[in-house]
Design a protein around this motif. Structure first.
Motif, PDB file in Angstrom:
ATOM      1  N   SER A 192       0.830 -57.160  14.861  1.00  0.00           N
ATOM      2  CA  SER A 192      -0.988 -56.775  15.159  1.00  0.00           C
ATOM      3  C   SER A 192      -1.378 -57.810  13.701  1.00  0.00           C
ATOM      4  O   SER A 192      -3.029 -57.654  13.746  1.00  0.00           O
ATOM      5  CB  SER A 192      -1.687 -55.712  15.134  1.00  0.00           C
ATOM      6  OG  SER A 192      -1.011 -55.372  16.521  1.00  0.00           O
ATOM      7  N   GLY A 193      -0.957 -58.277  12.759  1.00  0.00           N
ATOM      8  CA  GLY A 193      -1.330 -58.598  11.542  1.00  0.00           C
ATOM      9  C   GLY A 193      -1.273 -57.373  10.034  1.00  0.00           C
ATOM     10  O   GLY A 193      -1.010 -56.361  10.674  1.00  0.00           O
ATOM     11  N   ASN A 194      -2.161 -57.776   9.591  1.00  0.00           N
ATOM     12  CA  ASN A 194      -2.183 -56.599   8.251  1.00  0.00           C
ATOM     13  C   ASN A 194      -3.221 -55.958   8.561  1.00  0.00           C
ATOM     14  O   ASN A 194      -4.567 -56.049   7.962  1.00  0.00           O
ATOM     15  CB  ASN A 194      -2.579 -57.309   7.059  1.00  0.00           C
ATOM     16  CG  ASN A 194      -2.209 -56.207   5.872  1.00  0.00           C
ATOM     17  OD1 ASN A 194      -2.250 -55.102   6.111  1.00  0.00           O
ATOM     18  ND2 ASN A 194      -3.026 -56.574   4.529  1.00  0.00           N
ATOM     19  N   GLN A 195      -3.465 -54.677   9.294  1.00  0.00           N
ATOM     20  CA  GLN A 195      -4.649 -53.813   9.773  1.00  0.00           C
ATOM     21  C   GLN A 195      -4.662 -52.784   9.530  1.00  0.00           C
ATOM     22  O   GLN A 195      -3.710 -52.371   8.459  1.00  0.00           O
ATOM     23  CB  GLN A 195      -4.131 -53.576  10.664  1.00  0.00           C
ATOM     24  CG  GLN A 195      -3.834 -54.948  12.612  1.00  0.00           C
ATOM     25  CD  GLN A 195      -5.484 -55.534  12.523  1.00  0.00           C
ATOM     26  OE1 GLN A 195      -6.962 -54.596  12.891  1.00  0.00           O
ATOM     27  NE2 GLN A 195      -5.511 -56.183  12.180  1.00  0.00           N
ATOM     28  N   ASP A 196      -6.102 -52.999   8.784  1.00  0.00           N
ATOM     29  CA  ASP A 196      -6.592 -51.317   7.574  1.00  0.00           C
ATOM     30  C   ASP A 196      -6.593 -50.531   8.294  1.00  0.00           C
ATOM     31  O   ASP A 196      -7.637 -50.029   9.237  1.00  0.00           O
ATOM     32  CB  ASP A 196      -7.632 -51.646   7.025  1.00  0.00           C
ATOM     33  CG  ASP A 196      -7.703 -50.305   6.008  1.00  0.00           C
ATOM     34  OD1 ASP A 196      -7.050 -49.659   5.314  1.00  0.00           O
ATOM     35  OD2 ASP A 196      -8.615 -50.203   4.984  1.00  0.00           O
ATOM     36  N   ILE A 197      -4.682 -49.634   8.602  1.00  0.00           N
ATOM     37  CA  ILE A 197      -5.886 -47.978   9.574  1.00  0.00           C
ATOM     38  C   ILE A 197      -5.607 -46.429   8.908  1.00  0.00           C
ATOM     39  O   ILE A 197      -5.307 -45.752   8.897  1.00  0.00           O
ATOM     40  CB  ILE A 197      -4.820 -48.340  10.509  1.00  0.00           C
ATOM     41  CG1 ILE A 197      -2.847 -48.242  10.208  1.00  0.00           C
ATOM     42  CG2 ILE A 197      -5.175 -49.019  11.635  1.00  0.00           C
ATOM     43  CD1 ILE A 197      -2.136 -48.229  11.621  1.00  0.00           C
ATOM     44  N   LYS A 198      -5.778 -47.412   7.331  1.00  0.00           N
ATOM     45  CA  LYS A 198      -5.603 -45.419   6.651  1.00  0.00           C
ATOM     46  C   LYS A 198      -6.891 -44.526   7.147  1.00  0.00           C
ATOM     47  O   LYS A 198      -6.208 -43.787   6.237  1.00  0.00           O
ATOM     48  CB  LYS A 198      -5.915 -46.363   5.340  1.00  0.00           C
ATOM     49  CG  LYS A 198      -6.923 -46.427   4.971  1.00  0.00           C
ATOM     50  CD  LYS A 198      -6.827 -46.918   2.986  1.00  0.00           C
ATOM     51  CE  LYS A 198      -8.319 -47.614   2.131  1.00  0.00           C
ATOM     52  NZ  LYS A 198      -8.616 -48.828   3.217  1.00  0.00           N
ATOM     53  N   MET A 199      -7.548 -44.547   7.546  1.00  0.00           N
ATOM     54  CA  MET A 199      -8.839 -43.413   7.744  1.00  0.00           C
ATOM     55  C   MET A 199      -7.909 -42.904   9.315  1.00  0.00           C
ATOM     56  O   MET A 199      -8.663 -41.908   9.565  1.00  0.00           O
ATOM     57  CB  MET A 199      -9.851 -44.267   8.786  1.00  0.00           C
ATOM     58  CG  MET A 199      -9.916 -44.755   9.568  1.00  0.00           C
ATOM     59  SD  MET A 199      -9.103 -47.039   9.516  1.00  0.00           S
ATOM     60  CE  MET A 199      -9.923 -47.955   8.525  1.00  0.00           C
ATOM     61  N   ALA A 200      -7.259 -43.030   9.739  1.00  0.00           N
ATOM     62  CA  ALA A 200      -6.212 -42.895  10.874  1.00  0.00           C
ATOM     63  C   ALA A 200      -6.060 -41.024  10.812  1.00  0.00           C
ATOM     64  O   ALA A 200      -5.460 -40.648   8.949  1.00  0.00           O
ATOM     65  CB  ALA A 200      -5.574 -43.004  11.252  1.00  0.00           C
ATOM     66  N   ASP A 201      -5.593 -40.056  11.610  1.00  0.00           N
ATOM     67  CA  ASP A 201      -5.331 -39.118  10.843  1.00  0.00           C
ATOM     68  C   ASP A 201      -3.921 -38.880  11.039  1.00  0.00           C
ATOM     69  O   ASP A 201      -3.382 -37.877  10.244  1.00  0.00           O
ATOM     70  CB  ASP A 201      -5.934 -38.343  12.246  1.00  0.00           C
ATOM     71  CG  ASP A 201      -7.149 -38.181  12.447  1.00  0.00           C
ATOM     72  OD1 ASP A 201      -7.394 -37.376  11.827  1.00  0.00           O
ATOM     73  OD2 ASP A 201      -7.793 -39.169  13.213  1.00  0.00           O
ATOM     74  N   MET A 202      -2.634 -39.665  11.491  1.00  0.00           N
ATOM     75  CA  MET A 202      -1.499 -39.835  11.451  1.00  0.00           C
ATOM     76  C   MET A 202      -0.815 -41.066  11.524  1.00  0.00           C
ATOM     77  O   MET A 202      -1.688 -41.948  12.675  1.00  0.00           O
ATOM     78  CB  MET A 202      -1.141 -38.864  12.538  1.00  0.00           C
ATOM     79  CG  MET A 202       0.586 -38.529  12.516  1.00  0.00           C
ATOM     80  SD  MET A 202       0.895 -38.319  13.990  1.00  0.00           S
ATOM     81  CE  MET A 202       1.081 -36.027  13.693  1.00  0.00           C
ATOM     82  N   ILE A 203      -0.549 -41.683  10.482  1.00  0.00           N
ATOM     83  CA  ILE A 203       0.200 -43.066  10.725  1.00  0.00           C
ATOM     84  C   ILE A 203       1.707 -43.108  10.512  1.00  0.00           C
ATOM     85  O   ILE A 203       2.541 -41.953  10.099  1.00  0.00           O
ATOM     86  CB  ILE A 203      -0.350 -43.707   9.409  1.00  0.00           C
ATOM     87  CG1 ILE A 203      -1.695 -44.379   9.545  1.00  0.00           C
ATOM     88  CG2 ILE A 203       0.305 -45.134   9.956  1.00  0.00           C
ATOM     89  CD1 ILE A 203      -1.873 -44.406   7.965  1.00  0.00           C
ATOM     90  N   ILE A 204       2.068 -43.886  12.138  1.00  0.00           N
ATOM     91  CA  ILE A 204       3.538 -44.014  12.545  1.00  0.00           C
ATOM     92  C   ILE A 204       3.627 -45.092  11.962  1.00  0.00           C
ATOM     93  O   ILE A 204       2.969 -46.128  11.883  1.00  0.00           O
ATOM     94  CB  ILE A 204       3.324 -43.258  13.813  1.00  0.00           C
ATOM     95  CG1 ILE A 204       3.022 -43.824  15.107  1.00  0.00           C
ATOM     96  CG2 ILE A 204       3.337 -42.022  13.880  1.00  0.00           C
ATOM     97  CD1 ILE A 204       3.756 -43.810  16.442  1.00  0.00           C
ATOM     98  N   GLN A 205       5.256 -45.916  12.115  1.00  0.00           N
ATOM     99  CA  GLN A 205       6.176 -46.968  12.581  1.00  0.00           C
ATOM    100  C   GLN A 205       6.360 -46.367  13.401  1.00  0.00           C
ATOM    101  O   GLN A 205       7.202 -47.881  13.540  1.00  0.00           O
ATOM    102  CB  GLN A 205       6.277 -46.952  10.894  1.00  0.00           C
ATOM    103  CG  GLN A 205       5.453 -47.307  10.075  1.00  0.00           C
ATOM    104  CD  GLN A 205       6.392 -47.558   8.168  1.00  0.00           C
ATOM    105  OE1 GLN A 205       7.463 -46.830   8.099  1.00  0.00           O
ATOM    106  NE2 GLN A 205       6.508 -48.844   8.067  1.00  0.00           N
ATOM    107  N   SER A 206       7.207 -45.917  14.687  1.00  0.00           N
ATOM    108  CA  SER A 206       7.819 -45.884  15.196  1.00  0.00           C
ATOM    109  C   SER A 206       7.079 -44.357  16.435  1.00  0.00           C
ATOM    110  O   SER A 206       7.092 -43.243  16.194  1.00  0.00           O
ATOM    111  CB  SER A 206       8.980 -45.141  14.788  1.00  0.00           C
ATOM    112  OG  SER A 206       9.502 -45.399  16.005  1.00  0.00           O
ATOM    113  N   PHE A 207       7.197 -45.028  17.651  1.00  0.00           N
ATOM    114  CA  PHE A 207       6.727 -43.594  18.699  1.00  0.00           C
ATOM    115  C   PHE A 207       8.060 -42.101  18.733  1.00  0.00           C
ATOM    116  O   PHE A 207       8.019 -41.371  19.114  1.00  0.00           O
ATOM    117  CB  PHE A 207       6.101 -44.483  20.168  1.00  0.00           C
ATOM    118  CG  PHE A 207       5.020 -45.315  20.063  1.00  0.00           C
ATOM    119  CD1 PHE A 207       4.262 -44.354  20.229  1.00  0.00           C
ATOM    120  CD2 PHE A 207       5.450 -46.311  20.192  1.00  0.00           C
ATOM    121  CE1 PHE A 207       2.634 -44.996  20.194  1.00  0.00           C
ATOM    122  CE2 PHE A 207       3.873 -47.298  20.261  1.00  0.00           C
ATOM    123  CZ  PHE A 207       2.753 -46.210  19.882  1.00  0.00           C
TER     124      PHE A 207
END
Length: 219
Positions: A192-207
């Motif tokens: 999905s490209g270099n997406q800035d998602i740091k404002m998420a409450d939780m960040i994951i790399q795998s489901f």
């Protein structure tokens, strides 16, 4: 405690962004639109109307936004209709959907894609019966990063925004969910490209990194 989970589709349920980008790049060349890759990636998570309006205005394309949108959508749905392997599920997401369903969590897909594509995808993934609602960006006036699509999904589910968790892979999608007053799980999808998602409450790399119990911790 959360009552509903709303999933984005492209880049979350299926790894579709590379195909979208490939087909749109073909159209850019055909219509003589000079759009950089960085510009192109910035539209991940938005509606096709949002992107093509920008392209038309920037590149003085002699076609209407509606014609460009129709060209884009027809090419994509024709491709995935003819190629079964074009709809590639993200590993582990099906298991999460089924677990949440078993826990009586209300589920929705809220995607910028048109409804016929959403319906085809969930059918191909054999997940159609697990979702209470399928919501397209065409159903609301404003594209992500505005919160309209997630607020609409919550209304259809009859769940207040504060009791909804959104799963997103794009910057604009995460911003939209936060603006709606919802908790957000940000999924890092390299495609999905270099997406800035740091404002998420939780960040994951795998489901496989999340389940019902872990979602309870952020709700």
């Amino acid at each position: 405690m959360f009552e509903a989970v709303i999933f984005d589709m492209d880049g979350v349920l299926i790894d579709s962004e590379p195909l979208h980008i490939q087909l749109e790049e073909e159209i850019f060349k055909e219509i003589g639109a000079n759009v950089s890759f960085e510009e192109h990636i910035s539209f991940v998570g938005t509606t096709s109307h949002y992107m093509w309006e920008y392209v038309k205005n920037k590149c003085n394309v002699p076609l209407t936004v509606e014609e460009l949108v129709e060209m884009d959508r027809k090419r994509y749905i024709d491709y995935i209709s003819k190629h079964d392997d074009a709809v590639k599920p993200i590993e582990g997401v099906g298991e999460l959907v089924k677990e949440l369903y078993s826990k009586k969590v209300k589920l929705a897909v809220a995607s910028s894609s048109p409804i016929d594509v959403i319906e085809l995808v969930v059918k191909r993934l054999k997940l159609k019966d697990y979702f209470n609602e399928l919501v397209s960006g065409d159903f609301v006036k404003r594209s992500k990063p505005y919160p309209d699509i997630f607020l609409y999904a919550a209304e259809k589910l009859n769940v207040v925004p504060e009791k909804c968790i959104v799963v997103e892979d794009s910057n604009k999608g995460v911003l939209a969910a936060k603006s709606a007053g919802m908790k957000v799980v940000g999924f890092i999808n390299p495609n999905s490209g270099n997406q800035d998602i740091k404002m998420a409450d939780m960040i994951i790399q795998s489901f496989y990194d999340i389940n019902y119990e872990k979602l309870m911790m952020i709700s």
